[in-house]
Design an enzyme around this catalytic site. Structure first.
Site, mmCIF file in Angstrom:
data_model
loop_
_atom_site.group_PDB
_atom_site.id
_atom_site.type_symbol
_atom_site.label_atom_id
_atom_site.label_comp_id
_atom_site.label_asym_id
_atom_site.label_seq_id
_atom_site.Cartn_x
_atom_site.Cartn_y
_atom_site.Cartn_z
ATOM 1 N N ALA A 118 50.451 46.477 51.531
ATOM 2 C CA ALA A 118 50.340 47.919 51.717
ATOM 3 C C ALA A 118 49.753 48.499 50.439
ATOM 4 C CB ALA A 118 51.715 48.508 51.990
ATOM 5 N N GLU B 67 52.466 40.484 56.767
ATOM 6 C CA GLU B 67 53.147 41.045 57.947
ATOM 7 C C GLU B 67 52.150 41.371 59.064
ATOM 8 O OE1 GLU B 67 54.995 43.831 55.195
ATOM 9 O OE2 GLU B 67 56.915 43.371 56.136
HETATM 10 N N1 CO8 Z 1 47.653 48.225 46.788
HETATM 11 C C1 CO8 Z 1 46.708 48.941 46.145
HETATM 12 N N2 CO8 Z 1 45.729 48.386 45.421
HETATM 13 C C2 CO8 Z 1 45.692 47.050 45.344
HETATM 14 C C3 CO8 Z 1 46.631 46.237 45.977
HETATM 15 C C4 CO8 Z 1 47.643 46.885 46.747
HETATM 16 N N3 CO8 Z 1 48.557 46.183 47.433
HETATM 17 N N4 CO8 Z 1 46.359 44.953 45.686
HETATM 18 C C5 CO8 Z 1 45.270 44.954 44.915
HETATM 19 N N5 CO8 Z 1 44.865 46.220 44.708
HETATM 20 C C6 CO8 Z 1 43.725 46.671 43.889
HETATM 21 C C7 CO8 Z 1 44.019 46.536 42.405
HETATM 22 O O1 CO8 Z 1 44.761 47.646 41.937
HETATM 23 C C8 CO8 Z 1 42.617 46.485 41.840
HETATM 24 O O2 CO8 Z 1 42.106 47.789 41.808
HETATM 25 P P1 CO8 Z 1 41.429 48.353 40.437
HETATM 26 O O3 CO8 Z 1 40.250 47.434 40.205
HETATM 27 O O4 CO8 Z 1 41.042 49.746 40.799
HETATM 28 O O5 CO8 Z 1 42.451 48.216 39.386
HETATM 29 C C9 CO8 Z 1 41.850 45.725 42.906
HETATM 30 O O6 CO8 Z 1 42.628 45.828 44.102
HETATM 31 C C10 CO8 Z 1 41.694 44.246 42.570
HETATM 32 O O7 CO8 Z 1 42.979 43.729 42.322
HETATM 33 P P2 CO8 Z 1 43.335 42.876 41.010
HETATM 34 O O8 CO8 Z 1 42.474 43.295 39.853
HETATM 35 O O9 CO8 Z 1 44.809 42.950 40.814
HETATM 36 O O10 CO8 Z 1 42.886 41.414 41.499
HETATM 37 P P3 CO8 Z 1 43.447 40.032 40.965
HETATM 38 O O11 CO8 Z 1 42.544 38.988 41.536
HETATM 39 O O12 CO8 Z 1 43.648 40.067 39.497
HETATM 40 O O13 CO8 Z 1 44.921 39.896 41.613
HETATM 41 C C11 CO8 Z 1 46.549 40.012 43.410
HETATM 42 C C12 CO8 Z 1 45.056 39.758 42.993
HETATM 43 C C13 CO8 Z 1 47.423 38.902 42.828
HETATM 44 C C14 CO8 Z 1 46.610 39.980 44.922
HETATM 45 C C15 CO8 Z 1 47.004 41.360 42.845
HETATM 46 O O14 CO8 Z 1 46.034 42.357 43.181
HETATM 47 C C16 CO8 Z 1 48.330 41.830 43.395
HETATM 48 O O15 CO8 Z 1 49.359 41.322 42.979
HETATM 49 N N6 CO8 Z 1 48.324 42.828 44.317
HETATM 50 C C17 CO8 Z 1 49.531 43.404 44.849
HETATM 51 C C18 CO8 Z 1 50.227 42.460 45.822
HETATM 52 C C19 CO8 Z 1 51.491 43.091 46.332
HETATM 53 O O16 CO8 Z 1 52.434 43.338 45.606
HETATM 54 N N7 CO8 Z 1 51.540 43.349 47.647
HETATM 55 C C20 CO8 Z 1 52.686 43.955 48.291
HETATM 56 C C21 CO8 Z 1 52.492 45.431 48.389
HETATM 57 S S1 CO8 Z 1 53.935 46.259 49.019
HETATM 58 C C22 CO8 Z 1 53.842 46.024 50.691
HETATM 59 O O17 CO8 Z 1 52.955 45.408 51.205
HETATM 60 C C23 CO8 Z 1 54.942 46.621 51.512
HETATM 61 C C24 CO8 Z 1 54.606 46.562 53.007
HETATM 62 C C25 CO8 Z 1 55.544 47.355 53.796
HETATM 63 C C26 CO8 Z 1 55.210 48.813 53.848
HETATM 64 C C27 CO8 Z 1 55.997 49.488 54.911
HETATM 65 C C28 CO8 Z 1 55.991 50.991 54.759
HETATM 66 C C29 CO8 Z 1 56.893 51.660 55.785
#
Ligand code: CO8
Length: 257
Positions: A65, A111
């Site tokens: 998300a 999910e």
């Molecule tokens: N949300 C927003 N932006 C994201 C997300 C995300 N989940 N994941 C990546 N991005 C963005 C980064 O912020 C970055 O943007 P910017 O260049 O502007 O800083 C861009 O995408 C590229 O990402 P990274 O530079 O981090 O790329 P890496 O290759 O270094 O890392 C990862 C890749 C490991 C996947 C890393 O991006 C990461 O850890 N992302 C988050 C993963 C995460 O925690 N996901 C769970 C999110 S919470 C969720 O899904 C809850 C669902 C239920 C919701 C229900 C609501 C009712």
């Protein structure tokens, strides 16, 4: 139809939805949710479509998300707005859905894959529920669908540690139907989807309903549902054609496909 966060395409009888927020690793924001749901429902009511593929990029199916969109929300807003509630409409489509997963399928991305009937993974895929590292838990069905699919101990390992699993482990655990080399993922998924879409729609809809029933009801109720659905298919021309074609040693010519 032009969308902001997804690309859609119809190839033969297969509807394709490609998540397309490359700068955010296809993070699921509310616009993307609305667009995926709208596109999936449009394919679902089209009798010319017999399978729907959802895919992302080589790097990310979806990295969860959209954390930046959610970060400032209050608990009351999450409840009252039913943030992400519309995903249940995606899970409810009758047409067989296939997640073609390469790269990250994390949090809501994992999910979303779990909402599909089949999950076909590239060997580059990584699945996980890292929400605990953000101070929350899965919110789009992860704790429930994963626990049913792979058991509570493996689910606890993912949800409590936030670790990811590779495609091979995910296949062993039971949330991946097949693993394919990354460079062949989309071609092979296209073949699989076309093969499914060539089957008669009444039987496909009965099959996806039976699969959902298996997850949602006790065994006795599910067995009753299956028996009724099986019997009802004998009212279709496609059952008569399918069985006649077997007897006559020829390919079936299904009407509803
Ligand atoms: N949300 C927003 N932006 C994201 C997300 C995300 N989940 N994941 C990546 N991005 C963005 C980064 O912020 C970055 O943007 P910017 O260049 O502007 O800083 C861009 O995408 C590229 O990402 P990274 O530079 O981090 O790329 P890496 O290759 O270094 O890392 C990862 C890749 C490991 C996947 C890393 O991006 C990461 O850890 N992302 C988050 C993963 C995460 O925690 N996901 C769970 C999110 S919470 C969720 O899904 C809850 C669902 C239920 C919701 C229900 C609501 C009712």
């Amino acid at each position: 139809m032009t969308y902001e966060t997804i690309l859609t395409e119809t190839r033969g009888r297969v509807g394709w939805i490609t998540l397309n927020r490359p700068n955010a690793l296809n993070a699921l924001n509310t616009t993307l949710m609305s667009e995926v749901v709208e596109a999936a429902e449009a394919f679902d009511v089209d009798p010319g479509i017999g399978a729907i593929v959802v895919t992302g990029s080589a790097k990310a199916f979806a990295a969860g998300a959209d954390i930046k969109e959610m970060e400032a929300k209050t608990s009351v807003e999450m409840i009252v707005d039913d943030h992400f509630g519309a995903w249940s409409r995606f899970a409810a489509v009758r047409t067989p859905t296939i997640a073609a997963v390469a790269g990250y399928a994390l949090g809501g991305g994992c999910e979303l894959a779990l909402m599909c009937d089949l999950v076909i993974a590239a060997d580059s895929a990584r699945f996980g529920q890292p929400e605990i590292t953000l101070g929350v838990i899965p919110g789009m069905g992860g704790s429930q669908r994963l626990a049913r699919a792979i058991g509570s101990y493996k689910t606890a390992d993912l949800i409590l540690t936030g670790r990811t699993m590779d495609a091979a482990e995910a296949e062993r655990a039971g949330i991946v139907s097949r693993v394919l080399p990354a460079d062949r993922l989309l071609d092979e998924v296209a073949d699989i989807a076309e093969g499914i879409a060539a089957k008669p729609l009444p039987a496909l809809y009965a099959a996806t309903a039976a699969l959902d029933t298996a997850l949602e009801t006790p065994l006795a109720e599910g067995l009753r549902f299956e028996k009724q659905a099986f019997a009802a298919l004998f009212a279709t021309e496609d059952q008569k054609e399918g069985m006649a074609a077997f007897r006559e040693k020829r390919e079936p010519r299904f009407r509803h496909r």
